[in-house]
Design a protein around this motif. Sequence first.
Motif, PDB file in Angstrom:
ATOM      1  N   ALA A  44     -22.670  -0.736   9.110  1.00 42.27           N
ATOM      2  CA  ALA A  44     -22.402   0.450   8.312  1.00 42.27           C
ATOM      3  C   ALA A  44     -21.543   1.421   9.107  1.00 42.27           C
ATOM      4  O   ALA A  44     -21.716   1.573  10.318  1.00 42.27           O
ATOM      5  N   VAL A  45     -20.584   2.033   8.434  1.00 39.59           N
ATOM      6  CA  VAL A  45     -19.710   3.011   9.085  1.00 39.59           C
ATOM      7  C   VAL A  45     -19.687   4.266   8.225  1.00 39.59           C
ATOM      8  O   VAL A  45     -19.978   4.238   7.033  1.00 39.59           O
ATOM      9  N   SER A  46     -19.309   5.362   8.861  1.00 37.89           N
ATOM     10  CA  SER A  46     -19.224   6.619   8.120  1.00 37.89           C
ATOM     11  C   SER A  46     -17.994   6.616   7.232  1.00 37.89           C
ATOM     12  O   SER A  46     -17.076   5.806   7.397  1.00 37.89           O
ATOM     13  N   LEU A  47     -17.965   7.543   6.285  1.00 39.85           N
ATOM     14  CA  LEU A  47     -16.822   7.649   5.380  1.00 39.85           C
ATOM     15  C   LEU A  47     -15.546   7.954   6.168  1.00 39.85           C
ATOM     16  O   LEU A  47     -14.493   7.390   5.890  1.00 39.85           O
ATOM     17  N   GLN A  48     -15.655   8.843   7.168  1.00 34.98           N
ATOM     18  CA  GLN A  48     -14.475   9.154   7.965  1.00 34.98           C
ATOM     19  C   GLN A  48     -13.961   7.920   8.703  1.00 34.98           C
ATOM     20  O   GLN A  48     -12.748   7.686   8.784  1.00 34.98           O
ATOM     21  N   GLU A  49     -14.889   7.143   9.257  1.00 31.15           N
ATOM     22  CA  GLU A  49     -14.470   5.947   9.988  1.00 31.15           C
ATOM     23  C   GLU A  49     -13.831   4.925   9.045  1.00 31.15           C
ATOM     24  O   GLU A  49     -12.846   4.271   9.386  1.00 31.15           O
ATOM     25  N   ARG A  50     -14.409   4.802   7.845  1.00 29.50           N
ATOM     26  CA  ARG A  50     -13.830   3.872   6.873  1.00 29.50           C
ATOM     27  C   ARG A  50     -12.435   4.333   6.468  1.00 29.50           C
ATOM     28  O   ARG A  50     -11.509   3.513   6.329  1.00 29.50           O
ATOM     29  N   GLN A  51     -12.234   5.628   6.293  1.00 28.27           N
ATOM     30  CA  GLN A  51     -10.912   6.143   5.960  1.00 28.27           C
ATOM     31  C   GLN A  51      -9.933   5.877   7.102  1.00 28.27           C
ATOM     32  O   GLN A  51      -8.758   5.544   6.868  1.00 28.27           O
ATOM     33  N   ALA A  52     -10.404   6.005   8.339  1.00 29.12           N
ATOM     34  CA  ALA A  52      -9.541   5.726   9.490  1.00 29.12           C
ATOM     35  C   ALA A  52      -9.142   4.261   9.518  1.00 29.12           C
ATOM     36  O   ALA A  52      -7.988   3.916   9.825  1.00 29.12           O
ATOM     37  N   GLU A  53     -10.100   3.371   9.191  1.00 29.45           N
ATOM     38  CA  GLU A  53      -9.795   1.941   9.144  1.00 29.45           C
ATOM     39  C   GLU A  53      -8.750   1.646   8.074  1.00 29.45           C
ATOM     40  O   GLU A  53      -7.814   0.861   8.292  1.00 29.45           O
ATOM     41  N   MET A  54      -8.913   2.254   6.907  1.00 28.22           N
ATOM     42  CA  MET A  54      -7.946   2.054   5.828  1.00 28.22           C
ATOM     43  C   MET A  54      -6.565   2.551   6.230  1.00 28.22           C
ATOM     44  O   MET A  54      -5.549   1.912   5.934  1.00 28.22           O
ATOM     45  N   LEU A  55      -6.525   3.685   6.936  1.00 27.41           N
ATOM     46  CA  LEU A  55      -5.241   4.220   7.387  1.00 27.41           C
ATOM     47  C   LEU A  55      -4.594   3.287   8.405  1.00 27.41           C
ATOM     48  O   LEU A  55      -3.376   3.055   8.359  1.00 27.41           O
ATOM     49  N   ARG A  56      -5.410   2.748   9.337  1.00 29.97           N
ATOM     50  CA  ARG A  56      -4.867   1.812  10.326  1.00 29.97           C
ATOM     51  C   ARG A  56      -4.323   0.558   9.647  1.00 29.97           C
ATOM     52  O   ARG A  56      -3.269   0.025  10.033  1.00 29.97           O
ATOM     53  N   ILE A  59      -1.038   1.398   8.122  1.00 29.29           N
ATOM     54  CA  ILE A  59      -0.003   1.503   9.155  1.00 29.29           C
ATOM     55  C   ILE A  59       0.433   0.121   9.617  1.00 29.29           C
ATOM     56  O   ILE A  59       1.631  -0.133   9.810  1.00 29.29           O
ATOM     57  N   ARG A  60      -0.537  -0.801   9.789  1.00 28.66           N
ATOM     58  CA  ARG A  60      -0.184  -2.166  10.192  1.00 28.66           C
ATOM     59  C   ARG A  60       0.708  -2.829   9.150  1.00 28.66           C
ATOM     60  O   ARG A  60       1.661  -3.534   9.473  1.00 28.66           O
ATOM     61  N   GLY A  61       0.383  -2.602   7.863  1.00 25.98           N
ATOM     62  CA  GLY A  61       1.209  -3.159   6.800  1.00 25.98           C
ATOM     63  C   GLY A  61       2.629  -2.613   6.834  1.00 25.98           C
ATOM     64  O   GLY A  61       3.599  -3.352   6.665  1.00 25.98           O
ATOM     65  N   LEU A  62       2.763  -1.306   7.075  1.00 24.23           N
ATOM     66  CA  LEU A  62       4.087  -0.696   7.163  1.00 24.23           C
ATOM     67  C   LEU A  62       4.845  -1.204   8.383  1.00 24.23           C
ATOM     68  O   LEU A  62       6.065  -1.406   8.326  1.00 24.23           O
ATOM     69  N   GLU A  63       4.130  -1.425   9.481  1.00 27.51           N
ATOM     70  CA  GLU A  63       4.782  -1.956  10.685  1.00 27.51           C
ATOM     71  C   GLU A  63       5.317  -3.355  10.440  1.00 27.51           C
ATOM     72  O   GLU A  63       6.415  -3.705  10.887  1.00 27.51           O
ATOM     73  N   LEU A  64       4.530  -4.174   9.716  1.00 29.25           N
ATOM     74  CA  LEU A  64       4.985  -5.534   9.411  1.00 29.25           C
ATOM     75  C   LEU A  64       6.222  -5.506   8.511  1.00 29.25           C
ATOM     76  O   LEU A  64       7.163  -6.274   8.709  1.00 29.25           O
ATOM     77  N   LYS A  65       6.216  -4.609   7.514  1.00 27.99           N
ATOM     78  CA  LYS A  65       7.380  -4.491   6.635  1.00 27.99           C
ATOM     79  C   LYS A  65       8.603  -4.020   7.407  1.00 27.99           C
ATOM     80  O   LYS A  65       9.718  -4.502   7.188  1.00 27.99           O
ATOM     81  N   ALA A  66       8.404  -3.070   8.312  1.00 26.44           N
ATOM     82  CA  ALA A  66       9.521  -2.573   9.111  1.00 26.44           C
ATOM     83  C   ALA A  66      10.077  -3.675  10.009  1.00 26.44           C
ATOM     84  O   ALA A  66      11.301  -3.824  10.146  1.00 26.44           O
ATOM     85  N   ALA A  67       9.172  -4.461  10.614  1.00 28.43           N
ATOM     86  CA  ALA A  67       9.618  -5.565  11.474  1.00 28.43           C
ATOM     87  C   ALA A  67      10.399  -6.601  10.669  1.00 28.43           C
ATOM     88  O   ALA A  67      11.404  -7.149  11.145  1.00 28.43           O
ATOM     89  N   GLU A  68       9.929  -6.856   9.439  1.00 33.19           N
ATOM     90  CA  GLU A  68      10.631  -7.820   8.593  1.00 33.19           C
ATOM     91  C   GLU A  68      12.015  -7.304   8.201  1.00 33.19           C
ATOM     92  O   GLU A  68      12.994  -8.058   8.197  1.00 33.19           O
ATOM     93  N   MET A  69      12.107  -6.004   7.894  1.00 38.04           N
ATOM     94  CA  MET A  69      13.403  -5.418   7.561  1.00 38.04           C
ATOM     95  C   MET A  69      14.364  -5.493   8.753  1.00 38.04           C
ATOM     96  O   MET A  69      15.546  -5.798   8.593  1.00 38.04           O
ATOM     97  N   ILE A  70      13.848  -5.232   9.951  1.00 39.21           N
ATOM     98  CA  ILE A  70      14.683  -5.317  11.152  1.00 39.21           C
ATOM     99  C   ILE A  70      15.167  -6.740  11.370  1.00 39.21           C
ATOM    100  O   ILE A  70      16.333  -6.980  11.694  1.00 39.21           O
ATOM    101  N   ARG A  71      14.247  -7.709  11.160  1.00 37.23           N
ATOM    102  CA  ARG A  71      14.623  -9.118  11.350  1.00 37.23           C
ATOM    103  C   ARG A  71      15.710  -9.518  10.358  1.00 37.23           C
ATOM    104  O   ARG A  71      16.697 -10.162  10.728  1.00 37.23           O
ATOM    105  N   HIS A  72      15.539  -9.136   9.090  1.00 33.23           N
ATOM    106  CA  HIS A  72      16.556  -9.462   8.086  1.00 33.23           C
ATOM    107  C   HIS A  72      17.885  -8.794   8.426  1.00 33.23           C
ATOM    108  O   HIS A  72      18.959  -9.392   8.247  1.00 33.23           O
ATOM    109  N   GLY A  73      17.821  -7.556   8.909  1.00 36.50           N
ATOM    110  CA  GLY A  73      19.043  -6.865   9.289  1.00 36.50           C
ATOM    111  C   GLY A  73      19.750  -7.572  10.432  1.00 36.50           C
ATOM    112  O   GLY A  73      20.988  -7.706  10.421  1.00 36.50           O
ATOM    113  N   GLN A  74      18.989  -8.034  11.406  1.00 44.69           N
ATOM    114  CA  GLN A  74      19.587  -8.758  12.532  1.00 44.69           C
ATOM    115  C   GLN A  74      20.195 -10.075  12.074  1.00 44.69           C
ATOM    116  O   GLN A  74      21.279 -10.464  12.531  1.00 44.69           O
ATOM    117  N   GLU A  75      19.502 -10.775  11.156  1.00 43.92           N
ATOM    118  CA  GLU A  75      20.031 -12.031  10.639  1.00 43.92           C
ATOM    119  C   GLU A  75      21.327 -11.795   9.863  1.00 43.92           C
ATOM    120  O   GLU A  75      22.292 -12.550  10.002  1.00 43.92           O
TER     121      GLU A  75
END
Length: 232
Positions: A44-56, A59-75
Motif C-alpha cells: 500500500a502506498v499513499s496518494l501522494q506516492e501513487r501520484q509521484a509514481e504516475m508522474l514518473r 516522464i519515462r513515456g515522454l523520454e522514450l518518445k523523445a528518444a524515438e524522435m531523435i533516432r528518426h531524426g538521425q536516420e
Amino acid sequence: MNEPIPPITEDDIANYLLNTPSFFERHAEVLAAVQLTSPHGQRAVSLQERQAEMLREKIRGLELKAAEMIRHGQENTAIADKLQRWTRELLLTRDARDLPRVVADQIERQFLVPQVAVRVWGVSPEFAGEDYAQGVSEDAQAFTSSLTQPYCGGNPGLEAARWLPDPAAAVSLALIPLRPGLAPDAFGMLVLASSDPQRFAPDMGTDFLERIGQITSAAFSRLRPATSAAVA
C-alpha cells in the motif's frame, strides 16, 4: 410521500472533489490517510506516492518518445546525406554514357543495396549499343509504363529480375519506373534487389524511391534524343 433520495455514486464524489478543491485544504489529513495499491507490487502506498509514481511513468513515456524522435531524426539526416552524395556523383559525371553505371554503383555503395540494374529504351543512336539499352521486351516496357509508383515486394519471376547480376538471389525487389516528368510512358526502369525478403516489403513507403526515380530520370535525359528531352 417523499421520493427516495438516490444514493451517492462514485461520479458524484469525484465531481464534488474536482469542483471543491478547498476540501483538501480543510481536510489535509485525508490525503495522508488514503492508501492505494502500488502497480509494482501489493504494498500500500499513499496518494501522494501513487501520484509521484504516475508522474514518473509519464516522464519515462515522454523520454522514450523523445528518444524515438531523435533516432528518426538521425536516420533521416543520414539518408539525406547519402542522397546528396549520390546526386553529387551524378552531377560530376561528364560522359552521359557512364550515367547508368554511376547510378547503379552509387546506389549499391551509398544505400547498401546488394544488386542494382538499369535499363533504358528510346535512347539516342550513340547510346543504343550500350548494355543498359539492350534486352528489354515490349511487354517489360508496357509493364514499366503501367507502374504509377515504385513496386516493392517479392520476385514473382519478372523479366526485370533477369537484368540483375544474380537473379536467383533477388528475393525482394523495388522496381522504379523512369519517366520524363508527368508523362505516362516510361523510358526506363531502375531495379533494386535483396536476398532479404523484408528489405523491399509491399507495405513500405515509396516516397524515397520516387525521389530516386525522379533524379535518375532527370539525369538520364542526357541519354535521350534532343526532341524527347525537350518534351520532358
